[in-house]
Write a protein that holds these residues in place. Sequence first.
Motif, PDB file in Angstrom:
ATOM      1  N   PHE A 196     -19.163  24.600  42.158  1.00 31.15           N
ATOM      2  CA  PHE A 196     -20.168  25.071  41.204  1.00 31.15           C
ATOM      3  C   PHE A 196     -19.820  26.414  40.585  1.00 31.15           C
ATOM      4  O   PHE A 196     -20.388  26.798  39.560  1.00 31.15           O
ATOM      5  CB  PHE A 196     -21.541  25.154  41.899  1.00 31.15           C
ATOM      6  N   LEU A 197     -18.882  27.184  41.169  1.00 33.45           N
ATOM      7  CA  LEU A 197     -18.529  28.491  40.628  1.00 33.45           C
ATOM      8  C   LEU A 197     -17.534  28.414  39.480  1.00 33.45           C
ATOM      9  O   LEU A 197     -17.400  29.371  38.715  1.00 33.45           O
ATOM     10  CB  LEU A 197     -17.952  29.382  41.734  1.00 33.45           C
ATOM     11  N   PRO A 211     -21.747  22.836  33.673  1.00 34.61           N
ATOM     12  CA  PRO A 211     -22.365  23.531  32.542  1.00 34.61           C
ATOM     13  C   PRO A 211     -22.720  24.983  32.816  1.00 34.61           C
ATOM     14  O   PRO A 211     -22.648  25.813  31.922  1.00 34.61           O
ATOM     15  CB  PRO A 211     -23.629  22.700  32.273  1.00 34.61           C
ATOM     16  N   GLY A 212     -23.123  25.312  34.052  1.00 34.59           N
ATOM     17  CA  GLY A 212     -23.545  26.679  34.356  1.00 34.59           C
ATOM     18  C   GLY A 212     -22.544  27.454  35.173  1.00 34.59           C
ATOM     19  O   GLY A 212     -22.917  28.468  35.791  1.00 34.59           O
ATOM     20  N   SER A 250     -14.621  27.490  44.544  1.00 38.10           N
ATOM     21  CA  SER A 250     -15.821  27.819  45.308  1.00 38.10           C
ATOM     22  C   SER A 250     -15.523  27.836  46.801  1.00 38.10           C
ATOM     23  O   SER A 250     -16.040  28.677  47.545  1.00 38.10           O
ATOM     24  CB  SER A 250     -16.932  26.811  45.001  1.00 38.10           C
ATOM     25  N   GLY A 251     -14.683  26.886  47.246  1.00 37.13           N
ATOM     26  CA  GLY A 251     -14.343  26.838  48.661  1.00 37.13           C
ATOM     27  C   GLY A 251     -13.606  28.072  49.135  1.00 37.13           C
ATOM     28  O   GLY A 251     -13.770  28.514  50.278  1.00 37.13           O
ATOM     29  N   THR A 252     -12.782  28.651  48.261  1.00 33.76           N
ATOM     30  CA  THR A 252     -12.060  29.868  48.657  1.00 33.76           C
ATOM     31  C   THR A 252     -12.993  31.056  48.837  1.00 33.76           C
ATOM     32  O   THR A 252     -12.647  32.014  49.528  1.00 33.76           O
ATOM     33  CB  THR A 252     -10.994  30.223  47.613  1.00 33.76           C
ATOM     34  N   VAL A 287     -26.378  22.357  46.911  1.00 28.18           N
ATOM     35  CA  VAL A 287     -25.775  21.919  45.644  1.00 28.18           C
ATOM     36  C   VAL A 287     -24.838  20.761  45.934  1.00 28.18           C
ATOM     37  O   VAL A 287     -23.946  20.881  46.787  1.00 28.18           O
ATOM     38  CB  VAL A 287     -25.001  23.061  44.965  1.00 28.18           C
ATOM     39  N   ALA A 288     -25.005  19.664  45.221  1.00 27.37           N
ATOM     40  CA  ALA A 288     -24.129  18.503  45.368  1.00 27.37           C
ATOM     41  C   ALA A 288     -23.150  18.456  44.201  1.00 27.37           C
ATOM     42  O   ALA A 288     -23.500  18.772  43.059  1.00 27.37           O
ATOM     43  CB  ALA A 288     -24.948  17.214  45.425  1.00 27.37           C
ATOM     44  N   GLY A 289     -21.920  18.038  44.485  1.00 26.31           N
ATOM     45  CA  GLY A 289     -20.893  17.956  43.459  1.00 26.31           C
ATOM     46  C   GLY A 289     -21.081  16.769  42.541  1.00 26.31           C
ATOM     47  O   GLY A 289     -21.636  15.731  42.923  1.00 26.31           O
ATOM     48  N   ASP A 290     -20.598  16.922  41.297  1.00 24.63           N
ATOM     49  CA  ASP A 290     -20.764  15.863  40.300  1.00 24.63           C
ATOM     50  C   ASP A 290     -20.110  14.557  40.722  1.00 24.63           C
ATOM     51  O   ASP A 290     -20.565  13.476  40.324  1.00 24.63           O
ATOM     52  CB  ASP A 290     -20.167  16.309  38.958  1.00 24.63           C
ATOM     53  N   GLY A 291     -19.056  14.616  41.511  1.00 19.46           N
ATOM     54  CA  GLY A 291     -18.348  13.407  41.903  1.00 19.46           C
ATOM     55  C   GLY A 291     -18.973  12.657  43.047  1.00 19.46           C
ATOM     56  O   GLY A 291     -18.560  11.523  43.351  1.00 19.46           O
ATOM     57  N   GLN A 292     -19.958  13.234  43.695  1.00 13.23           N
ATOM     58  CA  GLN A 292     -20.611  12.562  44.812  1.00 13.23           C
ATOM     59  C   GLN A 292     -21.591  11.503  44.312  1.00 13.23           C
ATOM     60  O   GLN A 292     -22.137  11.614  43.213  1.00 13.23           O
ATOM     61  CB  GLN A 292     -21.338  13.579  45.684  1.00 13.23           C
ATOM     62  N   PRO A 293     -21.839  10.453  45.097  1.00 14.97           N
ATOM     63  CA  PRO A 293     -22.719   9.359  44.653  1.00 14.97           C
ATOM     64  C   PRO A 293     -24.153   9.826  44.464  1.00 14.97           C
ATOM     65  O   PRO A 293     -24.558  10.879  44.977  1.00 14.97           O
ATOM     66  CB  PRO A 293     -22.598   8.330  45.785  1.00 14.97           C
ATOM     67  N   PRO A 294     -24.955   9.037  43.735  1.00 10.83           N
ATOM     68  CA  PRO A 294     -26.346   9.437  43.481  1.00 10.83           C
ATOM     69  C   PRO A 294     -27.153   9.723  44.735  1.00 10.83           C
ATOM     70  O   PRO A 294     -28.027  10.598  44.714  1.00 10.83           O
ATOM     71  CB  PRO A 294     -26.906   8.232  42.714  1.00 10.83           C
TER      72      PRO A 294
END
Length: 583
Positions: free
Chosen positions: A264-265, A269-270, A304-306, A366-373
């Motif tokens: 997310f970092l 979009p944000g 973000s993981g770093t 926060v969930a990543g865009d690639g994760q399932p619904p």
Amino acid sequence: MASPATSRLRLSAIRERLESARGRHYWRSLEEIAETPELQDLLSREFPEGASEWTDSFDRREFLKLMGASFALAGLAGCTGQPSDTIVPYVRAPEEVIPGKPLFFATAMTLGGYATGLLAESHMGRPTKVEGNPQHPASLGATDVFAQASVLTLYDPDRSQVIVRAGQIGSWSAFLAEVRLALDGERARQGSGIRILTETVTSPTLASQLQALLAAFPQAKWHQHEPAGRDNVRLGARLAFGEFVETHYRLDKADVILALDSDFLTMGPGGLRYAHDFAERRKILGHDARMNRLYAVESSPTGSGTMADHRLALRASEIEGFTREIARGLGIPPLAAESASSGPHAKWIAAVVRDLAEHRGASLVVAGDGQPPAVHALAHAMNHTLGNVGTSVIHTDPVEGNPMDQTASLGELVRDMDAGRVNALFILGGNPVFTAPADLRLADRMSKVGLRVHLGLYEDETSTLCHWHIPEAHYLESWSDARAYDGTVSILQPLIAPLYGGKSAHELVAALMGAPDRSGYDILREVWQARSQAKNFELFWRTALHDGLVAGTALPPKPVTVKAGAWGSGPGTGDRGPGTGDR
């Protein structure tokens, strides 16, 4: 080895000279300070000995004759290539243009449909650099690599430069004539054979134009396809709330953050705003300041993981099961009734659950865009259970002009083409033939469409399969608008006339509506004149252009209710939605 001149130097004499000298005296060699005759002779000659003498019988007079003839012939050849147009000298420059001094204009760039506010630097009418707009909520003065590289795209010599008709150079008038004939044939069928394919649209102006086109042709359909789309985000919101909802985060309000395979970092979009707010909470200022804490669970290393205080590497397929364990620990039904986890990450999960529970109202999942619904739905449920909604989590109406399951929408378009129900296809931007899922076989099915039109920056795989290709204007060459991640409307204004005569999506849609001569500026201004509630529209318009955004257009928070148990009872049960194409 010392040179003969050096070997004849008397060091004792040089030492005596130095002792008797007064003030600073700079020298580069012993020969220079000793002022030897050999050095003085070398310095007195500008060119080596014999340089001015001819080594053969070719004299100076003959040399000048031949060179003079060569220069005359070269000048004659150069004159034949001069343009016949009269060149107008730049005698009177605009008042605000000072050579060597740049001007800055507020604009915006869209990525994935979402706007990022920019300040574009212009030298003598030519854009040269972009930086973030400090007043824009999505950038706060920062930019990413995509914005920085966008200036190179403007001057890319490989950009599409001419209108192409079936592989040959065409004209705008011929295009209008053919399109008008095709649309007239569709009026009796209310446009049942018309399809429009765009990327993600957040532009209020373009959305209103497309809605007007659909009103004129009620049976026509508008489809969207984004190469790196956010379908899982949309479907996760629909799974959790029963409707499409936009979600953005206030990282400045979050003390504890759990990122579930989410970068997310740096992405999304944000991303720029999130990176700014996250970094602000990492500054220790004053006695009461507290750093935030980030837990990152991810399948591959990310930016973000770093930055995470605690990072756990898991396979992408294991993220959903891990998320269910966290949700169970937080007491979300029906998962809370399941047995406690005894897996290899039980202690890690227990620590995360405890930290989130201790920071209710000041935490964030926060969930990543690639994760399932299902993962997104669980993240929404956890944020609601933790009381984060309204503080670190904000829900609003969708930012997109027409939110949809884009994968299902593209699948529907492919099926209609395969069945012969599409007579005219207008592709506004992108390269879907290259970016669409391979199992849809979009390239094969496009051949069944009678009229195919592509608007794009480049002649690519899609334009090759279309009857007409129209060069698209770069965002630094066109007027438009778009919404940021929070809904704030940004105004895009050009800094330069289209280098290759490109058209914007606004101008192409206006041509489909029978107004081919309308400029992007007129279209944009007319839409905002109708939308604006300002008493002085000119003041409102100039302020929006100056600031690069329309103040007060951020979407207000929307109350939503989580549907209990919507995420199912086990991994892989998340609803993908109907119509995902041929599988």
